[in-house]
Motif scaffolding. Structure first.
Motif, mmCIF file in Angstrom:
data_model
loop_
_atom_site.group_PDB
_atom_site.id
_atom_site.type_symbol
_atom_site.label_atom_id
_atom_site.label_comp_id
_atom_site.label_asym_id
_atom_site.label_seq_id
_atom_site.Cartn_x
_atom_site.Cartn_y
_atom_site.Cartn_z
ATOM 1 N N UNK A 1 0.839 -1.201 0.000
ATOM 2 C CA UNK A 1 0.000 0.000 0.000
ATOM 3 C C UNK A 1 0.875 1.254 0.000
ATOM 4 N N UNK A 2 1.937 1.247 0.761
ATOM 5 C CA UNK A 2 2.840 2.403 0.788
ATOM 6 C C UNK A 2 3.442 2.663 -0.598
ATOM 7 N N UNK A 3 3.777 1.590 -1.308
ATOM 8 C CA UNK A 3 4.331 1.773 -2.654
ATOM 9 C C UNK A 3 3.287 2.365 -3.598
ATOM 10 N N UNK A 4 2.046 1.893 -3.501
ATOM 11 C CA UNK A 4 0.985 2.427 -4.354
ATOM 12 C C UNK A 4 0.715 3.896 -4.039
ATOM 13 N N UNK A 5 0.754 4.251 -2.762
ATOM 14 C CA UNK A 5 0.552 5.641 -2.354
ATOM 15 C C UNK A 5 1.755 6.523 -2.651
ATOM 16 N N UNK A 6 2.886 5.902 -2.946
ATOM 17 C CA UNK A 6 4.159 6.595 -3.166
ATOM 18 C C UNK A 6 4.584 7.363 -1.917
ATOM 19 N N UNK A 7 4.653 6.609 -0.825
ATOM 20 C CA UNK A 7 5.192 7.181 0.404
ATOM 21 C C UNK A 7 6.282 6.280 0.968
ATOM 22 N N UNK A 8 7.365 6.893 1.339
ATOM 23 C CA UNK A 8 8.435 6.183 2.033
ATOM 24 C C UNK A 8 8.483 6.563 3.499
ATOM 25 N N UNK A 9 7.937 7.714 3.839
ATOM 26 C CA UNK A 9 8.016 8.215 5.209
ATOM 27 C C UNK A 9 6.749 7.948 6.013
ATOM 28 N N UNK A 10 5.622 7.724 5.324
ATOM 29 C CA UNK A 10 4.354 7.527 6.023
ATOM 30 C C UNK A 10 4.116 6.080 6.401
ATOM 31 N N UNK A 11 2.969 5.845 7.039
ATOM 32 C CA UNK A 11 2.555 4.501 7.433
ATOM 33 C C UNK A 11 1.221 4.170 6.763
ATOM 34 N N UNK A 12 1.012 2.887 6.513
ATOM 35 C CA UNK A 12 -0.256 2.412 5.981
ATOM 36 C C UNK A 12 -1.054 1.750 7.096
ATOM 37 N N UNK B 1 -4.579 4.038 -6.927
ATOM 38 C CA UNK B 1 -4.361 2.773 -7.643
ATOM 39 C C UNK B 1 -4.948 2.788 -9.047
ATOM 40 N N UNK B 2 -5.497 3.931 -9.471
ATOM 41 C CA UNK B 2 -6.021 4.076 -10.832
ATOM 42 C C UNK B 2 -5.436 5.299 -11.541
ATOM 43 N N UNK B 3 -5.173 6.349 -10.778
ATOM 44 C CA UNK B 3 -4.560 7.563 -11.306
ATOM 45 C C UNK B 3 -3.374 7.916 -10.414
ATOM 46 N N UNK B 4 -2.446 8.672 -10.962
ATOM 47 C CA UNK B 4 -1.223 8.985 -10.233
ATOM 48 C C UNK B 4 -1.546 9.687 -8.914
ATOM 49 N N UNK B 5 -0.979 9.184 -7.849
ATOM 50 C CA UNK B 5 -1.166 9.760 -6.514
ATOM 51 C C UNK B 5 0.197 9.769 -5.838
ATOM 52 N N UNK B 6 0.598 10.917 -5.305
ATOM 53 C CA UNK B 6 1.954 11.086 -4.778
ATOM 54 C C UNK B 6 1.895 11.622 -3.353
ATOM 55 N N UNK B 7 1.764 10.728 -2.420
ATOM 56 C CA UNK B 7 1.558 11.135 -1.038
ATOM 57 C C UNK B 7 2.718 11.970 -0.506
ATOM 58 N N UNK B 8 3.921 11.511 -0.699
ATOM 59 C CA UNK B 8 5.075 12.258 -0.181
ATOM 60 C C UNK B 8 5.303 13.547 -0.957
ATOM 61 N N UNK B 9 5.305 13.464 -2.284
ATOM 62 C CA UNK B 9 5.576 14.653 -3.100
ATOM 63 C C UNK B 9 4.541 15.744 -2.862
ATOM 64 N N UNK B 10 3.294 15.347 -2.628
ATOM 65 C CA UNK B 10 2.225 16.331 -2.427
ATOM 66 C C UNK B 10 2.037 16.696 -0.952
ATOM 67 N N UNK B 11 2.839 16.135 -0.085
ATOM 68 C CA UNK B 11 2.725 16.470 1.331
ATOM 69 C C UNK B 11 1.373 16.128 1.916
ATOM 70 N N UNK B 12 0.811 15.004 1.516
ATOM 71 C CA UNK B 12 -0.493 14.576 2.030
ATOM 72 C C UNK B 12 -0.296 13.962 3.414
ATOM 73 N N UNK B 13 -1.093 14.406 4.372
ATOM 74 C CA UNK B 13 -0.954 13.907 5.739
ATOM 75 C C UNK B 13 -1.829 12.694 6.011
ATOM 76 N N UNK B 14 -3.020 12.652 5.446
ATOM 77 C CA UNK B 14 -3.841 11.445 5.505
ATOM 78 C C UNK B 14 -4.445 11.228 4.120
#
Length: 397
Positions: A46-57, A176-189
């Motif tokens: 899930x972390x890979x799909x969300x593109x986060x290395x620093x967050x938690x799933x 999981x269908x369109x590009x989503x970049x949790x870390x790059x976009x600074x998404x908190x949740x």
């Protein structure tokens, strides 16, 4: 309706046979070593799909709505101020949830069919020099209107204002269908559900949580128990759950992530855009307008189509189901009866999309809508045949 026919609703999606089988498994002890073979790979995937290395799933038994509630209750306190836009059914529901939790919501009204008004958010955040706004809510893909919003632009606006608010993003029909970049976009949740891009039955709320959101848990005073991040984060590292997990769905999620990564995330996103463009070519050939008002905000997972004056979109949906055994998305909220929706996410092919387009044409003809039968199918066929995406995929196979 016939269960042989694919559905064209924007979730739950059609379930690939291999994923259905992955969910259909014998009972195992969720406190045994067997469960340890399921949960850790799922959380990492899930972390890979969300593109986060620093967050938690974190994965709750529930739906995307449960993920919304988890975002609020774990990080905020009664009376906290939240900034949100009302521009579709699901952004509106999240606002309603905030109010029921005793939060103060500053609502920016936007037309249904427009994207999240980043410019207005930027001005509000810049003016909030005392930083009273504690969280900003963004709906990445508004499922009711077929509109995708610029979450990267929203993060840029927050950064330009130097605003410390948390950023919560509803990615239920985009992740999981369109590009989503949790870390790059600074998404908190970040929030999604199992029944959309992951192509599974409904039943899992999939949540990505940043370090900043985890820190906010320590001072948050909204009540939480079932959706408590702390319990999950304490027990998940040892493959534990604070209550009974949905083991079959988690095993299905493990298989879904493997399927997505075997295709490649970028290829998944390209395929969704490819299928969506064919549907949009069909709609253009019909001469019907899109609910989404700007091409740059067209969704790659669902297209909302405005019906001609005097034609009830929900009546069209009911007729298509009764006469042809095919389901389309009905209009919701402010666009109820005005639109119908074609969902085109998950493991969808050109052949399936063409079947959905053709059936929609038959149903529209039955209702006296003046379209040329076959026009949308021909337009989509031309696009699919000329697009390099199909050729590239065939070559890869």
């Amino acid at each position: 309706m016939s269960i042989q026919n694919p559905v064209f609703i924007p979730g739950p999606t059609n379930i690939p046979e291999s994923l259905r089988k992955a969910c259909d498994m014998p009972t195992i002890d969720h406190r045994s070593s067997l469960f340890a073979e399921i949960l850790p790979p799922v959380l990492a995937g899930v972390k890979r799909v969300l593109k986060t290395e620093t967050g938690e799933a974190i994965i709750f038994p529930g739906s995307g709505t449960g993920g919304w509630e988890a975002a609020l209750s774990n990080t905020l306190s009664p009376g906290d101020k939240v900034l949100a836009a009302d521009f579709g059914m699901f952004s509106r529901k999240w606002i309603d949830m905030c109010r029921r939790h005793g939060l103060e919501v500053q609502v920016v009204e936007a037309p249904w069919g427009a994207a999240l008004p980043v410019g207005e958010f930027a001005a509000i955040l810049a003016a909030d020099t005392e930083h009273q706004i504690r969280a900003v809510l963004g709906t990445h893909n508004e499922t009711a209107t077929g509109v995708r919003s610029d979450i990267g632009g929203l993060r840029a606006a927050m950064d330009a204002a130097g605003h410390p608010a948390l950023l919560f993003v509803d990615g239920v029909s985009s992740i999981a269908s369109m590009d989503f970049r949790m870390d790059d976009w600074g998404v908190d949740v970040a929030i999604t559900g199992s029944q959309k891009g992951f192509m599974l039955p409904a039943g899992l709320a999939v949540v990505g949580v940043s370090r900043k959101a985890i820190a906010a848990m320590e001072t948050a005073r909204l009540p939480r128990f079932y959706f408590d991040f702390r319990d999950m984060l304490a027990m998940n590292p040892a493959s534990g759950y604070p209550y009974t997990p949905v083991v079959g769905l988690l095993n299905g999620l493990k298989a879904a992530i493997a399927m997505i990564e075997a295709e490649g995330l970028d290829a998944v996103f390209a395929r969704h855009h490819h299928i969506a463009e064919g549907v949009r070519e069909a709609v253009r050939a019909w001469g019907l307008p899109f609910c989404a008002t700007a091409p740059e905000s067209y969704s790659d997972t669902v297209t909302a189509i405005v019906m001609p004056e005097g034609i009830d979109g929900n009546a069209f949906v009911a007729h298509a189901e009764k006469r042809y055994g095919v389901s389309y998305g009905a209009g919701l909220g402010a666009v109820a009866g005005k639109v119908f929706r074609i969902g085109h996410l998950g493991q969808l092919t050109e052949t399936q999309a063409l079947a959905g387009i053709a059936t929609a044409e038959m149903a529209m003809a039955d209702l006296g809508i003046g379209i040329a039968p076959g026009s949308g199918v021909a337009a989509a066929q031309l696009f699919y045949r000329s697009s390099p995406v199909l050729a590239q995929r065939v070559a890869a196979e």
